[in-house]
Design a protein around this motif. Structure first.
Motif, PDB file in Angstrom:
ATOM      1  N   SER A  62      26.818  22.949  93.966  1.00 40.48           N
ATOM      2  CA  SER A  62      26.716  22.241  92.686  1.00 40.48           C
ATOM      3  C   SER A  62      28.122  21.964  92.184  1.00 40.48           C
ATOM      4  CB  SER A  62      25.977  23.101  91.658  1.00 40.48           C
ATOM      5  OG  SER A  62      26.728  24.276  91.369  1.00 40.48           O
ATOM      6  N   ALA A  63      28.219  21.148  91.127  1.00 42.16           N
ATOM      7  CA  ALA A  63      29.528  20.897  90.520  1.00 42.16           C
ATOM      8  C   ALA A  63      30.123  22.181  89.951  1.00 42.16           C
ATOM      9  CB  ALA A  63      29.397  19.834  89.431  1.00 42.16           C
ATOM     10  N   ASP A  64      29.279  23.034  89.358  1.00 41.61           N
ATOM     11  CA  ASP A  64      29.763  24.316  88.838  1.00 41.61           C
ATOM     12  C   ASP A  64      30.322  25.202  89.936  1.00 41.61           C
ATOM     13  OD1 ASP A  64      29.257  23.940  86.148  1.00 41.61           O
ATOM     14  OD2 ASP A  64      27.261  24.861  86.217  1.00 41.61           O
ATOM     15  N   GLY A  65      29.869  24.992  91.175  1.00 40.08           N
ATOM     16  CA  GLY A  65      30.274  25.859  92.270  1.00 40.08           C
ATOM     17  C   GLY A  65      31.639  25.569  92.841  1.00 40.08           C
ATOM     18  N   GLN A  66      32.272  24.467  92.423  1.00 47.47           N
ATOM     19  CA  GLN A  66      33.559  24.081  92.991  1.00 47.47           C
ATOM     20  C   GLN A  66      34.697  24.823  92.321  1.00 47.47           C
ATOM     21  OE1 GLN A  66      34.262  19.874  93.215  1.00 47.47           O
ATOM     22  NE2 GLN A  66      36.294  20.103  94.110  1.00 47.47           N
ATOM     23  N   GLY A  67      35.626  25.325  93.148  1.00 50.71           N
ATOM     24  CA  GLY A  67      36.782  26.013  92.603  1.00 50.71           C
ATOM     25  C   GLY A  67      38.093  25.330  92.918  1.00 50.71           C
ATOM     26  N   TYR A  68      38.167  24.727  94.096  1.00 51.33           N
ATOM     27  CA  TYR A  68      39.427  24.182  94.598  1.00 51.33           C
ATOM     28  C   TYR A  68      39.319  22.667  94.773  1.00 51.33           C
ATOM     29  CZ  TYR A  68      39.588  29.112  95.836  1.00 51.33           C
ATOM     30  OH  TYR A  68      39.530  30.473  95.790  1.00 51.33           O
ATOM     31  N   LEU A  69      40.462  22.029  94.837  1.00 49.76           N
ATOM     32  CA  LEU A  69      40.504  20.593  95.074  1.00 49.76           C
ATOM     33  C   LEU A  69      40.042  20.271  96.489  1.00 49.76           C
ATOM     34  CD1 LEU A  69      43.980  19.822  93.453  1.00 49.76           C
ATOM     35  CD2 LEU A  69      41.745  19.138  92.540  1.00 49.76           C
ATOM     36  N   THR A  70      39.351  19.156  96.640  1.00 44.85           N
ATOM     37  CA  THR A  70      38.935  18.582  97.927  1.00 44.85           C
ATOM     38  C   THR A  70      38.212  19.576  98.837  1.00 44.85           C
ATOM     39  OG1 THR A  70      41.154  18.907  98.917  1.00 44.85           O
ATOM     40  CG2 THR A  70      40.697  16.786  97.876  1.00 44.85           C
ATOM     41  N   THR A  71      37.364  20.412  98.228  1.00 43.11           N
ATOM     42  CA  THR A  71      36.432  21.195  99.028  1.00 43.11           C
ATOM     43  C   THR A  71      35.108  20.438  99.091  1.00 43.11           C
ATOM     44  OG1 THR A  71      35.838  22.470  97.052  1.00 43.11           O
ATOM     45  CG2 THR A  71      37.457  23.448  98.555  1.00 43.11           C
ATOM     46  N   PRO A  72      34.331  20.629 100.162  1.00 38.20           N
ATOM     47  CA  PRO A  72      33.112  19.838 100.322  1.00 38.20           C
ATOM     48  C   PRO A  72      31.950  20.383  99.503  1.00 38.20           C
ATOM     49  CG  PRO A  72      33.395  21.284 102.192  1.00 38.20           C
ATOM     50  CD  PRO A  72      34.627  21.454 101.343  1.00 38.20           C
ATOM     51  N   GLY A  73      31.012  19.486  99.213  1.00 38.52           N
ATOM     52  CA  GLY A  73      29.757  19.853  98.575  1.00 38.52           C
ATOM     53  C   GLY A  73      28.596  19.566  99.499  1.00 38.52           C
ATOM     54  N   ILE A  74      27.423  20.088  99.135  1.00 37.19           N
ATOM     55  CA  ILE A  74      26.210  19.785  99.885  1.00 37.19           C
ATOM     56  C   ILE A  74      25.043  19.700  98.899  1.00 37.19           C
ATOM     57  CG2 ILE A  74      25.894  22.229 100.498  1.00 37.19           C
ATOM     58  CD1 ILE A  74      24.875  19.155 102.633  1.00 37.19           C
ATOM     59  N   TYR A  75      25.198  18.777  97.922  1.00 38.21           N
ATOM     60  CA  TYR A  75      24.143  18.639  96.919  1.00 38.21           C
ATOM     61  C   TYR A  75      23.863  17.194  96.522  1.00 38.21           C
ATOM     62  CZ  TYR A  75      28.171  18.594  93.666  1.00 38.21           C
ATOM     63  OH  TYR A  75      29.357  18.314  93.023  1.00 38.21           O
ATOM     64  N   THR A  76      24.561  16.221  97.098  1.00 39.58           N
ATOM     65  CA  THR A  76      24.284  14.810  96.825  1.00 39.58           C
ATOM     66  C   THR A  76      23.923  14.103  98.135  1.00 39.58           C
ATOM     67  OG1 THR A  76      26.511  13.921  97.235  1.00 39.58           O
ATOM     68  CG2 THR A  76      26.091  14.884  95.042  1.00 39.58           C
ATOM     69  N   PRO A  77      23.284  12.937  98.047  1.00 41.01           N
ATOM     70  CA  PRO A  77      22.988  12.179  99.274  1.00 41.01           C
ATOM     71  C   PRO A  77      24.246  11.840 100.073  1.00 41.01           C
ATOM     72  CG  PRO A  77      21.678  11.338  97.445  1.00 41.01           C
ATOM     73  CD  PRO A  77      22.649  12.312  96.851  1.00 41.01           C
ATOM     74  N   GLU A  78      25.348  11.582  99.372  1.00 45.71           N
ATOM     75  CA  GLU A  78      26.607  11.289 100.070  1.00 45.71           C
ATOM     76  C   GLU A  78      27.096  12.502 100.851  1.00 45.71           C
ATOM     77  OE1 GLU A  78      25.806   8.470  96.958  1.00 45.71           O
ATOM     78  OE2 GLU A  78      26.032  10.650  96.823  1.00 45.71           O
ATOM     79  N   HIS A  79      26.976  13.673 100.251  1.00 47.52           N
ATOM     80  CA  HIS A  79      27.352  14.898 100.958  1.00 47.52           C
ATOM     81  C   HIS A  79      26.513  15.072 102.224  1.00 47.52           C
ATOM     82  CE1 HIS A  79      28.602  16.750  96.808  1.00 47.52           C
ATOM     83  NE2 HIS A  79      29.511  15.904  97.267  1.00 47.52           N
ATOM     84  N   VAL A  80      25.216  14.867 102.081  1.00 47.83           N
ATOM     85  CA  VAL A  80      24.317  15.025 103.228  1.00 47.83           C
ATOM     86  C   VAL A  80      24.700  14.062 104.352  1.00 47.83           C
ATOM     87  CG1 VAL A  80      21.928  14.761 104.013  1.00 47.83           C
ATOM     88  CG2 VAL A  80      22.408  15.922 101.848  1.00 47.83           C
ATOM     89  N   ALA A  81      25.012  12.828 103.996  1.00 45.26           N
ATOM     90  CA  ALA A  81      25.410  11.848 105.016  1.00 45.26           C
ATOM     91  C   ALA A  81      26.703  12.271 105.703  1.00 45.26           C
ATOM     92  CB  ALA A  81      25.569  10.469 104.380  1.00 45.26           C
ATOM     93  N   GLY A  82      27.667  12.769 104.928  1.00 47.55           N
ATOM     94  CA  GLY A  82      28.920  13.220 105.512  1.00 47.55           C
ATOM     95  C   GLY A  82      28.739  14.404 106.439  1.00 47.55           C
TER      96      GLY A  82
END
Length: 358
Positions: A62-82
């Protein structure tokens, strides 16, 4: 050459592994600004697919889960595609991908997140750590204490992230309950000073971790769900107490997690072999062990003495995409370039030389 114990095959849930090595999760800060892993990330993991079990860097649910710059996510369709491109690259080169789900909790700064909100945590206690931002190092702020209802929301975020990982083609996920991040914060008395069902006693401090693991196992299958712990690691300003306190907390936690029949337990090990042995006695599936400072001749030690089934590699694999071949043949290893660990771009990421040039 290394110990023959490294080269024995192993069944890990739905996977058939040819040997006992794996890629340890390592933050590399190469995702796009929106958290989508790009082609360079796919190339990096594809290069290391011979390790068999490829555990990704920490990936926010989630957005709350991010701590550092340019780390990956896995919660949006774009993330899933990447991540789909990453999974394809790993599979095409013979490996299996587990995406590590990492919610950093209080180890964050509003400058580094998409919504620029205050970090969340078990209690409103700052980690008092330096966090690198686009404007340079800044102290982590006092986080906002999660309500009981919000804790349930976070569990839902983990469930959604796990489903998204499988949708992307990953073979499973690793829950990051270690190294000073949110789940670990709930386990540490100096970070978790709650008086409700998620704080106070050993059982209550473990509750959140267990509920996250149960939710993910329910969503994608226990045989596709691993978990990482790091007993007594003082990262992120955590203090879990003396040796006996740590043993009591983690023996309870691991005993409860063992009932879920997760596919593996990944221990970032500080050196309490008595505690590690107690995990081995109750854990029904595979145990992975990483030790700080382990040298080449010690990679197989925990497998040889029965404490582990798999030896994940960090810096050796980072600097040697063909580390499996090098260990099999006794070839020399590339040296790690520390200056490029988090620098961005291909240098120090996908340009380490192999024994056989591509």
């Amino acid at each position: 050459m290394t110990s023959p114990s490294l080269w024995q095959p192993l069944t890990l849930g739905r996977l058939e592994l040819e040997h006992r090595l794996a890629l340890a999760p390592m933050t590399r800060n190469r995702a796009n600004p929106d958290g989508t892993p790009g082609d360079l990330v796919a190339e990096y993991y594809g290069q290391r697919a011979s390790l068999g079990l490829v555990i990704s860097e920490g990936t926010q649910p989630s957005a709350d889960g991010q701590g550092y710059l340019t780390t990956p996510g896995i919660y949006t369709p774009e993330h899933v595609a990447g991540w789909g491109k990453v999974a394809d690259a790993v599979h095409e080169n013979g490996g299996h991908l587990f995406i590590q789900l990492m919610h950093v909790g209080r180890l964050s700064h509003p400058d580094n997140t998409p919504h620029h909100r205050q970090p969340v945590a078990p209690s409103a206690i700052s980690a008092e750590q330096d966090m690198f931002t686009a404007e340079g190092p800044k102290k982590t702020p006092v986080p906002r204490e999660l309500s009981v209802a919000e804790i349930q929301d976070v569990i839902g975020e983990f469930r959604h992230a796990a489903a998204s990982a499988i949708a992307a083609g990953a073979d499973g996920v690793e829950i990051h309950a270690a190294n000073g991040y949110l789940l670990h914060q709930f386990l540490a008395p100096n970070a978790n000073q709650r008086s409700d069902e998620y704080g106070g006693t050993i059982e209550n401090r473990a509750r959140f971790v267990i509920e996250v693991a149960r939710a993910i196992a329910d969503e994608i299958g226990a045989d596709r769900t691993g978990i990482r712990i790091s007993p007594a690691f003082p990262l992120g300003g955590l203090d879990e107490g003396d040796t006996e306190a740590v043993r009591a907390q983690y023996r309870y936690l691991v005993g409860e997690l063992a009932k879920l029949d997760l596919v593996y337990l990944h221990v970032h090990h500080l050196g309490d072999d008595e505690l590690l042995s107690s995990f081995r006695e109750v854990w029904p599936t595979a145990v992975l062990v990483v030790r700080y400072g382990r040298e080449r001749d010690g990679i197989a030690a925990d497998i040889g003495n029965g404490l582990a089934d798999i030896a994940p590699l960090g810096r050796f694999a980072l600097a040697n995409p063909d580390i499996v071949e090098r260990l099999r043949t006794g070839a020399p290893l590339n040296d790690l370039d520390p200056a490029t660990l988090y620098a961005g771009g291909a240098r120090g990421y996908t340009d380490y030389p192999t024994l056989t040039p591509a």
